[in-house]
Design an enzyme around this catalytic site. Structure first.
Site, PDB file in Angstrom:
ATOM      1  CB  ILE A 314      -0.949  -0.002   1.212  1.00 47.14           C
ATOM      2  CG1 ILE A 314      -1.846  -1.231   1.166  1.00 47.14           C
ATOM      3  CG2 ILE A 314      -1.789   1.268   1.257  1.00 47.14           C
ATOM      4  CD1 ILE A 314      -2.777  -1.372   2.343  1.00 47.14           C
ATOM      5  CG  ASP A 334      10.155   0.164   3.686  1.00 46.62           C
ATOM      6  OD1 ASP A 334      10.618  -0.745   4.399  1.00 46.62           O
ATOM      7  OD2 ASP A 334       9.034   0.091   3.156  1.00 46.62           O
ATOM      8  CB  SER A 428      -6.694   1.959  11.113  1.00 39.09           C
ATOM      9  OG  SER A 428      -7.031   1.117  12.199  1.00 39.09           O
ATOM     10  CE  LYS A 431      -6.844  -9.320   9.509  1.00 37.43           C
ATOM     11  NZ  LYS A 431      -7.393  -8.721   8.283  1.00 37.43           N
ATOM     12  CE  LYS A 443      -1.803  -1.304  11.409  1.00 41.40           C
ATOM     13  NZ  LYS A 443      -1.213  -0.121  10.747  1.00 41.40           N
ATOM     14  CG  ASN A 468      -8.464  -8.908   4.531  1.00 37.92           C
ATOM     15  OD1 ASN A 468      -8.829  -8.324   5.547  1.00 37.92           O
ATOM     16  ND2 ASN A 468      -8.069 -10.160   4.543  1.00 37.92           N
ATOM     17  CG  LEU A 470      -8.794  -8.210  -3.498  1.00 41.53           C
ATOM     18  CD1 LEU A 470      -9.796  -7.892  -4.586  1.00 41.53           C
ATOM     19  CD2 LEU A 470      -8.717  -9.701  -3.272  1.00 41.53           C
ATOM     20  NE  ARG A 561      -4.374 -17.905   9.139  1.00 38.18           N
ATOM     21  CZ  ARG A 561      -3.924 -17.004   8.258  1.00 38.18           C
ATOM     22  NH1 ARG A 561      -2.731 -17.151   7.721  1.00 38.18           N
ATOM     23  NH2 ARG A 561      -4.667 -15.960   7.941  1.00 38.18           N
ATOM     24  CD  GLU A 564      -8.096 -17.014   9.934  1.00 39.82           C
ATOM     25  OE1 GLU A 564      -7.949 -16.559   8.790  1.00 39.82           O
ATOM     26  OE2 GLU A 564      -7.829 -18.194  10.235  1.00 39.82           O
TER      27      GLU A 564
END
Length: 669
Positions: A314, A334, A428, A431, A443, A468, A470, A561, A564
């Site tokens: 992103i 970064d 953000s 989740k 977050k 999410n 893609l 998981r 999750e």
């Protein structure tokens, strides 16, 4: 050397044939030259007698004329020319050699004998000879090229003969037909069109018949032996697009889409229309969001902009879109240098070597490095995309998630506020709502930090909460694609798991738009439509690659998981009734949280102390800060982590009931 001699010998027959041909053309040329020379005389000699006299006059000169021509042509390199590729220079060489041969003939006649025919005839003959020799060669070249083109077109026709079915008989469908039938096109041969508008059935679009509706596609594919389907309805979006794609994929034909012929790029220039493969955005079951670019440009143009995590999925897309608004300087920050470097190279290739781009390597955990960056470059806008985001990994290393996501964000906010940053935009996630994992909880704390800094500094702080993405690193579609390419199985944690999805460009646009809205302390939430069932997404993708789920591509359920849950939420229950609208009908603002500042910072100090060790104390400290955090994890003696409630029927039923209630509440809004 021997090989060269063999090649020369091999080429001799061609040269000898050309020489014999040229001899015949020269004889014919001089014959016509004599006829032309005496055509205007007052001779009353019969035609047959005149021809006989011409031949009698030519006979003595032919042996030496032909020898002179052949010697000049041979040593002048005429028979070394590849006339298939000949040009003006080669024609000029032929003309000069003919003139040179004529000169030698005139000299020979002058020195050794009386001239049998006049010099005028020799000159006229030289012109005719040149025209004949060049004409025959270029005629051969033309016929050879024509034959090649016919063969090429025949091959192209064979390729283009692949029968196509076009979905859509409107303007885009006509555009697709025209594109396939255009010169040098290699897309295929459109033989039938389908459209749900029944008034178009039986009509023709540029000669291609409309034979049925979209539901008739499987039958028409069998009837017309279709090998490829082109979806040419640019307005087709959302669930209807999914239905059409699924139907087309079920035929096992190749499926492509027509690029929007009216689309424009970032500079307002028309994009080149054509056919494209299906991409990740086509798997969204909703329309993509169009945002206000003018509002974004207002605060980005001629500004120094810092993007943390700029090399990530992103973050890099943010940088690409920011450059469209011509910032004074773009700072790519970064800790991982490879992706950041690749992005810088990409942007410089697009915007030029002097593009105002600076790549900075560093960590948001290092407050001194951050202060150095702010003091050196003085950014006025900050987009914070740097974070640990992988849920299962952060369950194993919760202390690292806290150090990076929570205290790295706090470092960045502190340094930005101290150095006069105007706007701070935090990325953000859904989740963060009722989190069941460490990453989501960190977050949520970041959202709390955003609101505390918004209330206590002059910096405009805001967060953007979305689902999410893609195609991002570690997202589900690249994982599914890799599993399919490796022959399967495709792994899904639970058959009923659902997620909200958006594309990387859309996520970046939303973040940029949030900065433009600039209501400090806001948490912007995108109305992302209906969540997507992961099982359905996997099934679509499997069929897209030409397989059939459960037949030649296995889908394996692996279990939830750690951390999750079956579904994600974009807002808390307490937020749903208090969400306020913005100028954009699909962007909402979550109500501000009631945060006891003293207690919050005291718990942050405790969290900082707990994060010195990677144990359950970190998780308990997170729970004290975020009351809605209910960990779905169990730490075992071997330091591994698993889902606390696994896949028990009670948990699944409760989760599904809650998911349906949340969807019903959102649908009511």
């Amino acid at each position: 050397m021997k090989q060269e001699n063999r090649q020369i010998i091999k080429g001799l027959p061609r040269r000898i044939l050309l020489m014999l041909l040229d001899c015949g053309l020269i004889v014919l040329g001089y014959y016509l030259a004599i006829l032309l020379r005496f055509d205007g005389t007052d001779s009353i000699m019969p035609v047959q007698q005149l021809r006989a006299e011409v031949i009698r006059a030519m006979a003595p000169m032919l042996p030496y004329v032909l020898i002179i021509y052949m010697v000049v042509f041979w040593f002048g390199g005429l028979y070394e020319i590849m006339w298939e590729y000949a040009g003006v220079r080669d024609l000029a060489r032929l003309t000069c050699l003919s003139g040179l041969a004529t000169g030698f003939i005139l000299l020979f006649d002058l020195l050794f004998r009386s001239r049998p025919i006049s010099g005028t005839v020799l000159i006229i003959g030289a012109v005719i000879n040149t025209a004949f020799i060049a004409g025959v060669r270029f005629l051969w070249r033309f016929l050879r090229t024509l034959k090649k083109n016919q063969r090429r077109h025949k091959n192209a026709d064979a390729r283009n003969a692949a029968p196509l079915l076009i979905v859509g008989a409107g303007n885009a469908g006509a555009w697709a037909v025209n594109l396939c039938k255009s010169k040098n096109a290699t897309f295929g041969n459109p033989v039938v069109i389908v459209d749900d508008d029944l008034t178009k059935k039986g009509l023709r679009v540029q000669g291609v018949p409309v034979r049925g509706t979209i539901s008739d596609i499987p039958e028409l594919v069998r009837k017309y032996h279709i090998v490829e389907i082109i979806i040419a309805i640019t307005s087709l979006k959302g669930e209807r697009l999914q239905e059409v794609i699924n139907l087309c994929n079920s035929t096992h034909c190749r499926v492509r889409m027509l690029s929007d012929p009216q689309a424009v790029d970032a500079n307002g220039k028309p994009m080149v229309a054509g056919l494209r493969e299906l991409n990740t955005s086509d798997f969204l079951s909703r329309d993509e969001i169009q945002l206000n670019n003018a509002q974004i440009s207002e605060y980005l143009h001629d500004k120094v902009v810092l993007v943390t995590g700029g090399g990530g999925s992103i973050g890099s897309e943010l940088c690409r879109q920011i450059m469209r608004y011509r910032p004074r300087q773009l700072l790519i920050f970064d800790i991982y240098e490879n992706c950041a470097y690749e992005l810088e190279v990409e942007l410089r290739n697009k915007y030029g070597p002097d593009a105002p781009i600076v790549t900075l390597i560093g960590s948001i955990r290092d407050i001194d490095r951050l202060n150095e960056v702010f003091e050196t470059y003085h950014p006025s806008v900050v987009f914070h995309a740097a974070a640990h985001k992988h849920v299962p990994l952060m369950e194993v290393s919760p202390a690292e998630a806290v150090k990076n996501n929570v205290f790295g964000t706090k470092n960045l906010l502190t340094s930005a506020a101290n150095h006069g940053v105007e706007r701070f935009v935090q990325l953000s996630t859904d989740k963060a709502v009722n989190p069941t994992n460490v990453m989501g909880c960190t977050k949520r704390i970041c959202e709390m930090l955003i609101q505390t800094f918004a209330q206590n500094t002059d910096m405009k702080c805001m967060a953007v909460r979305f689902g999410n993405v893609l195609g991002s690193h570690g997202s589900v579609i690249p994982l599914f694609e890799e599993q399919i390419k490796n022959g399967g199985p495709v792994t899904i944690t639970h058959p009923d798991i659902v997620r909200y999805f958006m594309t990387i460009p859309e996520a970046a646009q939303l973040v940029l738009q949030a900065g433009g809205l600039a209501q400090s302390g806001s948490i912007y939430v995108l109305d992302m439509g209906e969540p997507v069932k992961i099982m359905d997404l996997a099934t679509r993708l499997i069929r897209f690659y030409g397989y059939e789920p459960g037949v030649n591509m296995e889908i394996k359920i692996t279990g939830l998981r750690p951390g999750e849950k079956l579904y994600e939420e974009l807002m808390l229950d307490s937020e749903q009734d208090k969400m306020s609208k913005t100028a954009h009908d699909k962007i909402f603002i979550a109500p501000p949280m009631d945060i006891d500042l003293a207690s919050f910072y005291e718990e942050l100090q405790n969290l900082h102390h707990s994060a010195e060790h990677n144990d359950e104390a970190v998780v308990k400290s997170l729970q004290r800060i975020v009351g809605s955090y209910h960990p779905n994890r169990v730490l075992h003696e071997d330091h591994t982590v698993s889902a606390a409630r696994g896949n028990t029927e009670i948990y699944e039923k409760a989760e599904l009931e809650k998911a349906m209630a949340a969807q019903a509440a959102q649908g009511g809004q």
